[in-house]
Design an enzyme around this catalytic site. Sequence first.
Site, PDB file in Angstrom:
ATOM      1  N   ARG A   4       0.853  -1.187   0.000  1.00  0.00           N
ATOM      2  CA  ARG A   4       0.000   0.000   0.000  1.00  0.00           C
ATOM      3  C   ARG A   4       0.891   1.240   0.000  1.00  0.00           C
ATOM      4  O   ARG A   4       1.726   1.405   0.890  1.00  0.00           O
ATOM      5  CB  ARG A   4      -0.897  -0.013   1.252  1.00  0.00           C
ATOM      6  CG  ARG A   4      -1.681   1.260   1.428  1.00  0.00           C
ATOM      7  CD  ARG A   4      -2.570   1.261   2.675  1.00  0.00           C
ATOM      8  NE  ARG A   4      -3.181   2.577   2.776  1.00  0.00           N
ATOM      9  CZ  ARG A   4      -3.147   3.351   3.860  1.00  0.00           C
ATOM     10  NH1 ARG A   4      -2.587   2.925   4.987  1.00  0.00           N
ATOM     11  NH2 ARG A   4      -3.695   4.544   3.850  1.00  0.00           N
ATOM     12  N   HIS A  35      -2.901  11.028   1.221  1.00  0.00           N
ATOM     13  CA  HIS A  35      -2.323  10.772   2.541  1.00  0.00           C
ATOM     14  C   HIS A  35      -1.653  12.080   2.995  1.00  0.00           C
ATOM     15  O   HIS A  35      -0.451  12.148   3.203  1.00  0.00           O
ATOM     16  CB  HIS A  35      -1.337   9.602   2.478  1.00  0.00           C
ATOM     17  CG  HIS A  35      -1.027   8.965   3.803  1.00  0.00           C
ATOM     18  ND1 HIS A  35      -1.178   7.619   4.048  1.00  0.00           N
ATOM     19  CD2 HIS A  35      -0.561   9.487   4.965  1.00  0.00           C
ATOM     20  CE1 HIS A  35      -0.809   7.339   5.290  1.00  0.00           C
ATOM     21  NE2 HIS A  35      -0.423   8.462   5.870  1.00  0.00           N
ATOM     22  N   GLU A  47      -7.253   8.452   6.767  1.00  0.00           N
ATOM     23  CA  GLU A  47      -7.502   9.111   8.052  1.00  0.00           C
ATOM     24  C   GLU A  47      -7.994  10.558   7.925  1.00  0.00           C
ATOM     25  O   GLU A  47      -7.308  11.494   8.353  1.00  0.00           O
ATOM     26  CB  GLU A  47      -6.230   9.066   8.922  1.00  0.00           C
ATOM     27  CG  GLU A  47      -5.702   7.663   9.167  1.00  0.00           C
ATOM     28  CD  GLU A  47      -4.488   7.628  10.097  1.00  0.00           C
ATOM     29  OE1 GLU A  47      -4.089   8.690  10.607  1.00  0.00           O
ATOM     30  OE2 GLU A  47      -3.939   6.546  10.319  1.00  0.00           O
ATOM     31  N   ASN A  51      -7.106   1.810  10.329  1.00  0.00           N
ATOM     32  CA  ASN A  51      -5.761   1.951  10.899  1.00  0.00           C
ATOM     33  C   ASN A  51      -5.929   1.886  12.406  1.00  0.00           C
ATOM     34  O   ASN A  51      -6.609   2.732  12.990  1.00  0.00           O
ATOM     35  CB  ASN A  51      -5.130   3.297  10.513  1.00  0.00           C
ATOM     36  CG  ASN A  51      -4.842   3.384   9.024  1.00  0.00           C
ATOM     37  OD1 ASN A  51      -4.986   2.403   8.305  1.00  0.00           O
ATOM     38  ND2 ASN A  51      -4.438   4.554   8.569  1.00  0.00           N
ATOM     39  N   TYR A  53      -4.050   1.461  16.183  1.00  0.00           N
ATOM     40  CA  TYR A  53      -2.803   1.500  16.970  1.00  0.00           C
ATOM     41  C   TYR A  53      -3.030   1.271  18.461  1.00  0.00           C
ATOM     42  O   TYR A  53      -2.247   0.626  19.117  1.00  0.00           O
ATOM     43  CB  TYR A  53      -2.093   2.841  16.764  1.00  0.00           C
ATOM     44  CG  TYR A  53      -1.523   2.961  15.367  1.00  0.00           C
ATOM     45  CD1 TYR A  53      -0.267   2.446  15.081  1.00  0.00           C
ATOM     46  CD2 TYR A  53      -2.256   3.520  14.330  1.00  0.00           C
ATOM     47  CE1 TYR A  53       0.263   2.510  13.795  1.00  0.00           C
ATOM     48  CE2 TYR A  53      -1.746   3.581  13.041  1.00  0.00           C
ATOM     49  CZ  TYR A  53      -0.479   3.067  12.787  1.00  0.00           C
ATOM     50  OH  TYR A  53       0.029   3.112  11.512  1.00  0.00           O
ATOM     51  N   GLU A  55      -3.357  -0.224   8.327  1.00  0.00           N
ATOM     52  CA  GLU A  55      -2.161   0.118   9.093  1.00  0.00           C
ATOM     53  C   GLU A  55      -2.275  -0.481  10.480  1.00  0.00           C
ATOM     54  O   GLU A  55      -3.349  -0.452  11.091  1.00  0.00           O
ATOM     55  CB  GLU A  55      -2.003   1.637   9.287  1.00  0.00           C
ATOM     56  CG  GLU A  55      -1.565   2.385   8.081  1.00  0.00           C
ATOM     57  CD  GLU A  55      -1.423   3.886   8.344  1.00  0.00           C
ATOM     58  OE1 GLU A  55      -1.156   4.286   9.502  1.00  0.00           O
ATOM     59  OE2 GLU A  55      -1.583   4.648   7.382  1.00  0.00           O
TER      60      GLU A  55
HETATM   61  O1  IFM Z   1       2.746   7.530  10.277  1.00  0.00           O
HETATM   62  C1  IFM Z   1       1.379   7.553  10.476  1.00  0.00           C
HETATM   63  C2  IFM Z   1       0.633   7.377   9.167  1.00  0.00           C
HETATM   64  O2  IFM Z   1       0.996   8.335   8.227  1.00  0.00           O
HETATM   65  C3  IFM Z   1      -0.850   7.486   9.391  1.00  0.00           C
HETATM   66  N1  IFM Z   1      -1.277   6.615  10.456  1.00  0.00           N
HETATM   67  C4  IFM Z   1      -0.547   6.627  11.689  1.00  0.00           C
HETATM   68  C5  IFM Z   1       0.935   6.462  11.425  1.00  0.00           C
HETATM   69  C6  IFM Z   1       1.710   6.476  12.752  1.00  0.00           C
HETATM   70  O3  IFM Z   1       1.493   7.648  13.429  1.00  0.00           O
END
Ligand code: IFM
Length: 448
Positions: free
Chosen positions: A79, A123, A168, A294, A296, A354
């Site tokens: 990606r 992005h 995002e 995404n 985290y 992500e």
């Molecule tokens: O690096 C970023 C990415 O560009 C978008 N999502 C979160 C990642 C980590 O912060």
Amino acid sequence: MDKKLFQFPKDFIWGAATASYQIEGAWNEDEKGESIWDRFSHTPGKVQDGDTGDVACDHYHRWEDDLEMIKRLGLKAYRFSTAWPRVLPSGSGKVSEAGLDFYSRLVDGLLKLDIEPYVTLYHWDLPQKLQDKGGWPARMVVDAFVEYADVVSRALGDRVKNWITLNEPWVSAFVGYKDGRHAPGHTNLDEALAASHHLLLAHGRAVPVIRSNSRDSNVGITLNLSPKYPASPSVADRAAATSDDGYLNRWFLDPLVGRGYPQDTVRQHGTDMAFVQDGDLEAIAVPLDFVGVNYYTRNIVRSEKVSEAENVPQTVFRGDEITEMDWEVFPEGLYKILGRLYFDYNFPVIHITENGAAFVDNVNADGEVDDPERLSYIQRHLQQVHRAIEAGIPVKGYFAWSLMDNFEWGFGYSKRFGLVYVDYKTQKRIVKSSAKWYQQAIEQNSAA
Ligand code: IFM
């Protein structure tokens, strides 16, 4: 661990992700126009240590070697994002053939190696010329984005079959226009709200255009989502968590599936929503082939009313495993989000576009980078993905963030998320132990 455990479906898509501004460099080569991130990072005091994306991972010049590296890692899919100002230096109008050619060669290179390209159109690197006309808070950007999506999907649509309109949009709108921590660095809630609507509208209007240029393709959007956990079962904490959920998650999810904007969040923002015009909500709710998430971390939400009698002692606490971003490691949150996307929102297909972690990495005396924390992070999140698939949730792909260390926005080069280590002085790439593990997981189709 028995590799039969955590066995993934045969056609599971194993990938890694990057983004144009974070890796390409060559910020002003071959007709490329200035982006809001060029302007922002060149402004003193905006990015840690004065870092910029001027060179980044120099991927614009090293892409062939990088593709070989992707192949060696065994990735099935890659990606990446196209930089709008590389393709349309002024944001609209004149197309840079050199810019388009770069992406065309990249796509051909991937296909030749049997790696499936997943292209993200936006992005975060908006052409500065469009920001000068008002940026995302101005409605004209919607038409410009559709034009850009048309140009790119016409050029690559015969070969690229997986498209992500936006990455995002919450970050683009609220971190860029309200918090000011990202380009263009504004601090105005009204701008952020208008920006969020125009981002969603740009997405909705671009989807049919991409589909008509790229037959039989899959088109989706990527959102950053986090489950919100009340810090205690008190009414006040639960209300605070619901409110945060509206701000981050429902503000994008609800309109995408045709529910309109969540009214509790509208009230909370105190906005008249004057930027929404007839037909916008219908355009935004265009059916998608997939949604990208995404993920985290989770957020634990404590009401500000902690001292009032109506609240009770905190019962939910952050775990003690924390990444360099100060984000709690909480794999179960991914399972929770995946369930919500399917059972509450009915998206037909979900990709994790992500997931990954920043930890301090050191090159050891043997010239290797051992990163057990990242390895464990990825493994445990993949196990939650497996759990979701077992529960009947249609998760079809996982893209580790990131293929290699890169420019981490306001943090510059101080945070390393890569499967591959980048020595920014020499541009040498070193495959970390997490990447070796991931390669094996791909080979065995298992996260054991
Ligand atoms: O690096 C970023 C990415 O560009 C978008 N999502 C979160 C990642 C980590 O912060």
